[in-house]
Design an enzyme around this catalytic site. Structure first.
Site, PDB file in Angstrom:
ATOM      1  N   LYS A   1       0.060   2.946   2.993  1.00  0.00           N
ATOM      2  CA  LYS A   1      -0.524   2.044   2.004  1.00  0.00           C
ATOM      3  C   LYS A   1      -0.718   0.682   2.666  1.00  0.00           C
ATOM      4  O   LYS A   1       0.250   0.043   3.089  1.00  0.00           O
ATOM      5  CB  LYS A   1       0.398   1.933   0.801  1.00  0.00           C
ATOM      6  CG  LYS A   1      -0.134   1.011  -0.275  1.00  0.00           C
ATOM      7  CD  LYS A   1       0.742   1.050  -1.510  1.00  0.00           C
ATOM      8  CE  LYS A   1       0.231   0.087  -2.563  1.00  0.00           C
ATOM      9  NZ  LYS A   1       1.085   0.076  -3.747  1.00  0.00           N
TER      10      LYS A   1
ATOM     11  N   LYS B   1      -4.114   4.999   1.333  1.00  0.00           N
ATOM     12  CA  LYS B   1      -4.639   4.111   0.300  1.00  0.00           C
ATOM     13  C   LYS B   1      -4.899   2.733   0.896  1.00  0.00           C
ATOM     14  O   LYS B   1      -4.025   2.216   1.582  1.00  0.00           O
ATOM     15  CB  LYS B   1      -3.599   4.011  -0.812  1.00  0.00           C
ATOM     16  CG  LYS B   1      -3.942   3.063  -1.912  1.00  0.00           C
ATOM     17  CD  LYS B   1      -2.787   2.977  -2.861  1.00  0.00           C
ATOM     18  CE  LYS B   1      -3.087   1.847  -3.829  1.00  0.00           C
ATOM     19  NZ  LYS B   1      -1.946   1.435  -4.575  1.00  0.00           N
TER      20      LYS B   1
HETATM   21  C1  PBG Z   1       1.673  -0.409  -7.354  1.00  0.00           C
HETATM   22  C2  PBG Z   1       0.281   0.045  -7.136  1.00  0.00           C
HETATM   23  C3  PBG Z   1      -0.867  -0.693  -6.819  1.00  0.00           C
HETATM   24  C4  PBG Z   1      -1.928   0.210  -6.840  1.00  0.00           C
HETATM   25  C5  PBG Z   1      -1.406   1.479  -7.135  1.00  0.00           C
HETATM   26  N1  PBG Z   1      -0.026   1.352  -7.296  1.00  0.00           N
HETATM   27  C6  PBG Z   1      -1.063  -2.144  -6.606  1.00  0.00           C
HETATM   28  C7  PBG Z   1      -0.510  -2.833  -5.431  1.00  0.00           C
HETATM   29  O1  PBG Z   1       0.108  -2.254  -4.547  1.00  0.00           O
HETATM   30  O2  PBG Z   1      -0.665  -4.058  -5.425  1.00  0.00           O
HETATM   31  C8  PBG Z   1      -3.383  -0.112  -6.613  1.00  0.00           C
HETATM   32  C9  PBG Z   1      -4.363   0.810  -7.233  1.00  0.00           C
HETATM   33  C10 PBG Z   1      -5.766   0.331  -7.289  1.00  0.00           C
HETATM   34  O3  PBG Z   1      -6.134  -0.742  -6.749  1.00  0.00           O
HETATM   35  O4  PBG Z   1      -6.564   1.046  -7.909  1.00  0.00           O
HETATM   36  N2  PBG Z   1       2.317  -0.957  -6.278  1.00  0.00           N
END
Ligand code: PBG
Length: 327
Positions: free
Chosen positions: A192, A245
């Site tokens: 991520k 992601k």
């Molecule tokens: C929680 C999380 C996030 C997203 C999914 N789970 C936000 C982040 O990490 O700031 C992002 C999903 C999206 O942008 O569609 N941590």
């Protein structure tokens, strides 16, 4: 001339016959935002076409998804109260825990995934315990374990930790197994990146950090080899599915993981990617339906087996020939 690639592109039958990748509703997981309160279905301003649902109206949405052939969802909760330790995230009657029970009551066959993280629940908006000017990794693990267990008790099928703390997959696996939840799978947000593409989501989930950023836990977008390291650790710790992601700008990472690991790979087609396509279509610059299919296929081509996407319903309608372009 010996080589004429056009021979295999002459008509749609030939093109379909030699097509290397396919897309199906079975590939999709649809994200849903659940809020406190009653009777709510409210549109999300930063993510046009997406809605907040209160638990009592959630199954209206599930019914529509099932009708379209989409049988998997991932839930995000917005609590009314936030605190330093994000205690609503692991409350037995928290908004996500109630949502899981509500879906499972009426739709047993629907696969329910929950995002395990603290950022929507903490007053400071960080994904863990914030102490001495930093997010404390090991104290956060304890809370993540509690969140995962509370989701498990509510009846979830897959736990998806998105916090990016070290050791969380192993910690959660152990916590689940100790309580007899060895059949619940873990889909880890293994890779991520710290990304500007999450902007609309943070607006929607009210989860923006109140100070600082997430760069000490989420990955640096300049790195590709580090992704293999992170994924390797998660696989060793017991992840069943690994995720990359965001998706669109990180397909090189998906491709390299696909060649290295033999478990399913998911991508998260995130809010910023969704918003860019929506806004460009609204401005009349692109054909929305075609853009949706091209981007989703690019993820499959790179090696994604599973796609978490806000476009799941649009794509399902396109595939059924029922899509209406409202732009
Ligand atoms: C929680 C999380 C996030 C997203 C999914 N789970 C936000 C982040 O990490 O700031 C992002 C999903 C999206 O942008 O569609 N941590």
């Amino acid at each position: 001339m010996i080589h004429r690639g056009r021979r295999l592109r002459r008509n749609s039958v030939i093109r379909s016959m030699v097509r290397e990748n396919s897309l199906s509703v079975d590939d999709f997981i649809y994200p849903i935002f659940v809020v406190e309160g009653k009777g709510k279905k409210e549109s999300i301003p930063s993510m046009e076409g997406q809605f907040y649902y209160s638990v009592d109206r959630l199954n209206e949405e599930i019914k529509e998804l099932v009708h379209l052939g989409i049988n998997s969802v991932i839930l995000f909760g917005l609590p009314d109260k936030k605190d330093e330790l994000g205690s609503e995230a692991y409350a037995e009657n928290g908004v996500v825990q109630r949502a899981v029970r509500e879906i499972k009551k009426e739709f047993k066959q629907v696969l329910v995934v929950t995002d395990v993280c603290l950022c929507e629940y903490t007053s400071h908006g960080h994904c863990g315990v914030y102490e001495n000017n930093e997010v404390d990794n090991d104290k956060t693990l304890e809370l993540l374990g509690k969140i995962a267990l509370s989701h498990a008790k509510a009846g979830v099928d897959i736990i998806a930790p998105s916090d990016m703390m070290d050791g969380r997959v192993g910690f959660i696996r152990n916590a689940l197994d100790k309580q007899g939840f060895e059949d619940i799978a873990i889909m880890s947000y293994s890779v991520k990146f710290s990304s500007a593409f999450y902007g609309p989501f943070r607006d929607a989930a009210k989860s923006c950090p109140q100070f600082g950023d997430r760069k000490t836990y989420q990955m640096d977008f300049c790195n590709g080899r580090e992704a293999i390291k992170e994924a390797t650790w998660d696989v060793e710790e017991g992840a069943d599915i690994i995720m990359v992601k965001p998706a669109m700008s990180y397909l090189d990472v998906v491709y390299s993981l696909k060649g290295k690991f033999n478990l399913p790979i998911a991508v998260y087609n995130v809010s910023g990617e969704y918003a860019m396509v929506k806004m460009a279509a609204k401005a009349g610059l692109i054909d929305e339906g075609k853009m949706i299919m091209e981007t989703l296929y690019s993820m499959k081509r790179a090696g994604a087996d599973i796609i978490i996407t806000y476009f799941a319903k649009d794509a399902a309608r396109i595939m059924r020939g029922e899509y209406i372009d409202n732009n």
